[in-house]
Design an enzyme around this catalytic site. Structure first.
Site, PDB file in Angstrom:
ATOM      1  N   GLY A 117      16.767  58.829  56.021  1.00 56.72           N
ATOM      2  CA  GLY A 117      17.797  58.501  57.228  1.00 56.72           C
ATOM      3  C   GLY A 117      18.652  57.597  56.354  1.00 56.72           C
ATOM      4  O   GLY A 117      18.595  56.851  55.357  1.00 56.72           O
ATOM      5  N   GLY A 119      21.544  54.727  57.360  1.00 56.79           N
ATOM      6  CA  GLY A 119      22.365  53.877  58.450  1.00 56.79           C
ATOM      7  C   GLY A 119      23.836  53.270  58.121  1.00 56.79           C
ATOM      8  O   GLY A 119      24.370  53.675  57.028  1.00 56.79           O
ATOM      9  N   ARG A 120      24.024  52.224  58.863  1.00 54.81           N
ATOM     10  CA  ARG A 120      25.448  51.727  58.417  1.00 54.81           C
ATOM     11  C   ARG A 120      25.406  50.923  57.213  1.00 54.81           C
ATOM     12  O   ARG A 120      26.381  50.494  56.667  1.00 54.81           O
ATOM     13  CB  ARG A 120      26.033  50.871  59.670  1.00 54.81           C
ATOM     14  CG  ARG A 120      26.264  51.560  60.846  1.00 54.81           C
ATOM     15  CD  ARG A 120      26.784  50.495  62.174  1.00 54.81           C
ATOM     16  NE  ARG A 120      25.382  50.051  62.466  1.00 54.81           N
ATOM     17  CZ  ARG A 120      25.197  48.782  63.101  1.00 54.81           C
ATOM     18  NH1 ARG A 120      26.645  48.255  63.626  1.00 54.81           N
ATOM     19  NH2 ARG A 120      24.256  48.148  63.467  1.00 54.81           N
ATOM     20  N   TYR A 121      24.197  50.382  56.739  1.00 59.59           N
ATOM     21  CA  TYR A 121      24.120  49.753  55.736  1.00 59.59           C
ATOM     22  C   TYR A 121      23.559  50.065  54.436  1.00 59.59           C
ATOM     23  O   TYR A 121      23.293  49.186  53.552  1.00 59.59           O
ATOM     24  CB  TYR A 121      23.538  48.249  56.341  1.00 59.59           C
ATOM     25  CG  TYR A 121      24.123  47.694  57.371  1.00 59.59           C
ATOM     26  CD1 TYR A 121      25.438  47.115  57.538  1.00 59.59           C
ATOM     27  CD2 TYR A 121      23.810  47.926  58.664  1.00 59.59           C
ATOM     28  CE1 TYR A 121      26.199  46.722  58.558  1.00 59.59           C
ATOM     29  CE2 TYR A 121      24.511  47.633  59.828  1.00 59.59           C
ATOM     30  CZ  TYR A 121      25.643  46.998  59.532  1.00 59.59           C
ATOM     31  OH  TYR A 121      26.420  46.675  60.789  1.00 59.59           O
ATOM     32  N   GLY A 122      22.887  51.274  54.668  1.00 59.81           N
ATOM     33  CA  GLY A 122      22.094  51.592  53.293  1.00 59.81           C
ATOM     34  C   GLY A 122      21.434  53.071  53.911  1.00 59.81           C
ATOM     35  O   GLY A 122      21.481  53.602  54.910  1.00 59.81           O
ATOM     36  N   GLU A 123      20.642  53.389  52.913  1.00 59.29           N
ATOM     37  CA  GLU A 123      19.968  54.708  52.866  1.00 59.29           C
ATOM     38  C   GLU A 123      18.588  54.399  52.901  1.00 59.29           C
ATOM     39  O   GLU A 123      18.039  53.668  51.971  1.00 59.29           O
ATOM     40  CB  GLU A 123      20.266  55.693  51.937  1.00 59.29           C
ATOM     41  CG  GLU A 123      19.817  57.011  51.988  1.00 59.29           C
ATOM     42  CD  GLU A 123      20.497  57.967  51.215  1.00 59.29           C
ATOM     43  OE1 GLU A 123      21.247  57.723  50.328  1.00 59.29           O
ATOM     44  OE2 GLU A 123      20.267  59.261  51.296  1.00 59.29           O
ATOM     45  N   VAL A 124      17.569  55.019  53.757  1.00 59.87           N
ATOM     46  CA  VAL A 124      16.006  54.692  53.474  1.00 59.87           C
ATOM     47  C   VAL A 124      15.426  55.974  53.052  1.00 59.87           C
ATOM     48  O   VAL A 124      15.549  57.152  53.344  1.00 59.87           O
ATOM     49  CB  VAL A 124      15.524  54.457  55.226  1.00 59.87           C
ATOM     50  CG1 VAL A 124      14.260  54.322  54.951  1.00 59.87           C
ATOM     51  CG2 VAL A 124      16.211  53.236  55.623  1.00 59.87           C
ATOM     52  N   LYS A 137      14.740  50.970  51.205  1.00 54.94           N
ATOM     53  CA  LYS A 137      16.264  50.976  51.915  1.00 54.94           C
ATOM     54  C   LYS A 137      17.111  50.456  50.652  1.00 54.94           C
ATOM     55  O   LYS A 137      16.834  49.621  49.883  1.00 54.94           O
ATOM     56  CB  LYS A 137      16.337  49.831  53.071  1.00 54.94           C
ATOM     57  CG  LYS A 137      17.581  50.114  53.659  1.00 54.94           C
ATOM     58  CD  LYS A 137      17.255  49.242  54.897  1.00 54.94           C
ATOM     59  CE  LYS A 137      18.730  49.399  55.714  1.00 54.94           C
ATOM     60  NZ  LYS A 137      18.535  48.961  57.097  1.00 54.94           N
ATOM     61  N   ASP A 238      20.295  42.457  66.480  1.00 52.39           N
ATOM     62  CA  ASP A 238      20.467  43.674  66.556  1.00 52.39           C
ATOM     63  C   ASP A 238      19.225  44.781  66.982  1.00 52.39           C
ATOM     64  O   ASP A 238      18.887  45.733  66.435  1.00 52.39           O
ATOM     65  CB  ASP A 238      20.979  44.161  64.900  1.00 52.39           C
ATOM     66  CG  ASP A 238      21.729  45.546  64.986  1.00 52.39           C
ATOM     67  OD1 ASP A 238      22.186  45.960  66.204  1.00 52.39           O
ATOM     68  OD2 ASP A 238      21.824  46.068  63.869  1.00 52.39           O
TER      69      ASP A 238
END
Ligand code: ATP
Ligand code: MG
Length: 417
Positions: A117, A119-124, A137, A238
């Site tokens: 997946g 997200g806004r801050y990185g890829e997991v 991450k 968050d």
């Protein structure tokens, strides 16, 4: 040349002139050689016996040494191939994280598998460390502050908890002009609560497990533990279903601490995250949306977390099945939806959210079927007290946790189907 032939009688000494013949070898009698032979034989036997004893002792020593080495090797192999749980238990019982060197070593031995997946801050990524599954991450290069903050929060003493995502290691890989920031944590195959609720419906006990454990994680985060090795109070900032993971045992683990703040009670200081990141607009409390939140007052951040937690409970409850119909002959649940799905567009702006949450003071609807189910009714009350307009009257995480523990004890075995 003169040859001298003399007949020598036995027993008669012959006189041979020295100048004319070679001296014959001295005559040794049998009687004289016996002690000499005995000496030689016994010396030989002694040497053989001595060598045999030495050989025997050496072989025994060698065998003992080999088995000692084999033991040491197997022990060393055990020590050098620890499991993650073993490493974490040994070195970070307090939850402050593994030593940095160990973290860097682990990071270097990671084998990436596939992306799960973005997200806004990185890829997991799902990855492996010595055969054990882990989540990695990889932060976007622009998100250094988030990586730094999250790493810092995870290293906080006593952070480890069943309902907080288990931190393993953080590392930076640099190649001169390009830097990769990694965060390695436990991997949970169910993914986020957001993913899980889309794929699954819940029975009352599983709803209670999810809700109670999520509250427990937030409560641990919010609680300050006093003492020299104590834990500061932490606010998440968050909280949302995408930042909560579902463990195999059906409990939640709170994740994503890139925006968290800590409260240092000794100095009465809030160590605000030094990044410009803001929370997710859809889950922002009214006081965050209208910017009336008192950022000097730490509890204000906790109260904003509780508002978001209320919305998460609403997402969970929609997926809990109940029996419906006049004859109670069918099961019903609501479709998975994000909070305010019917009131704001996808990726709502500040203004969209402000209009709904602050101006119109609207909150997610409580479906009528919930009224007929004790657990859903209780949870509806709890969520409404969580998302109250006035932050001061919202429940605390501890209060929510206690109420849910009580509900869980009572209804843990009540199955619908
Ligand atoms: N530890 C983990 N184990 C398994 N899956 C994970 C783990 N952490 C994250 N994921 C999956 O990766 C996805 C991306 O996570 P990430 O935190 O980067 O973004 P997000 O939470 O979806 O969005 P946002 O960036 O807004 O927080 C998650 O939605 C989840 O499905
Ligand atoms: Mg996230």
């Amino acid at each position: 040349m003169l040859q001298l032939h003399r007949h020598v009688q036995p027993g008669v000494a012959a006189h041979i002139p020295a100048s004319t013949t070679l001296a014959p070898p001295p005559l040794v009698s049998w009687d004289d050689s016996v002690p000499y032979l005995a000496l030689v034989i016994s010396l030989t036997i002694c040497i053989v016996v001595f060598l045999a004893v030495i050989g025997y002792v050496y072989l025994r020593y060698k065998r003992a040494e080999m088995s000692r080495q084999a033991y040491l090797m197997s022990h060393a192999a055990f020590l050098s191939r620890p499991t993650l749980d073993g490493l974490i238990d040994q070195t970070s019982g307090s939850g402050s994280g593994l030593p940095l060197l160990v973290q860097r070593t682990i990071a270097k031995q990671i084998q990436m598998d596939h992306s799960v997946g973005k997200g806004r801050y990185g890829e997991v990524w799902k990855a492996y460390w010595r055969g054990e599954r882990v989540a990695v991450k990889v932060f976007f290069t622009t998100e250094e502050a988030s990586w730094f903050r999250e790493t810092e929060i995870y290293q906080t003493v006593l952070m480890r908890h069943d309902n907080i995502l288990g931190f393993i290691a953080a590392d930076i890989k640099g190649t001169g002009s390009w830097t990769q920031m990694l965060l390695i944590t436990e991997y949970h195959e169910h993914g986020s609560l957001h993913d899980y609720l889309q794929m699954n419906v819940l029975e009352t006990p599983s709803l209670l497990t999810l809700a109670r454990s999520a509250a427990s994680g937030i409560c641990h985060l919010h609680t300050e533990i006093f003492g020299t090795k104590g834990k500061p109070a932490i606010a998440h900032r968050d909280v949302k279903s995408k930042n909560i993971l579902v463990k195999r045992n059906g409990e939640c683990a709170i994740a994503d601490f890139g925006l968290a703040v800590r409260f240092i009670s000794e100095t009465n200081e809030i160590d605000i995250a030094p990044n410009t990141r803001v929370g997710t607009r859809r889950y922002m409390a009214p006081e965050v949306l209208d910017e009336t939140i008192d950022t000097k007052f730490f509890d204000a951040f906790k109260m904003a977390d509780i508002y978001s937690l209320g919305l998460v409970f609403w997402e969970m409850c929609r997926r809990c099945v109940t029996v419906g119909g006049l004859n109670k002959n069918y099961l019903e649940e609501e479709k998975y939806e994000l909070p305010y799905y019917d009131m704001v567009p996808n990726d709502p702006s500040f203004d969209d959210m402000h209009q709904v949450v602050v101006i119109k003071k609207v909150r997610p609807a409580i479906p009528s079927r919930w009224q007929e189910n004790t657990v859903l009714l209780h949870l509806a009350q709890i969520m409404q007290e969580c998302w109250h307009e006035n932050p001061g009257v919202r429940l605390t995480a501890l209060r929510v946790k206690k109420s849910l523990c009580r509900l869980d004890e009572t209804y843990a075995n009540v199955k619908i189907v």
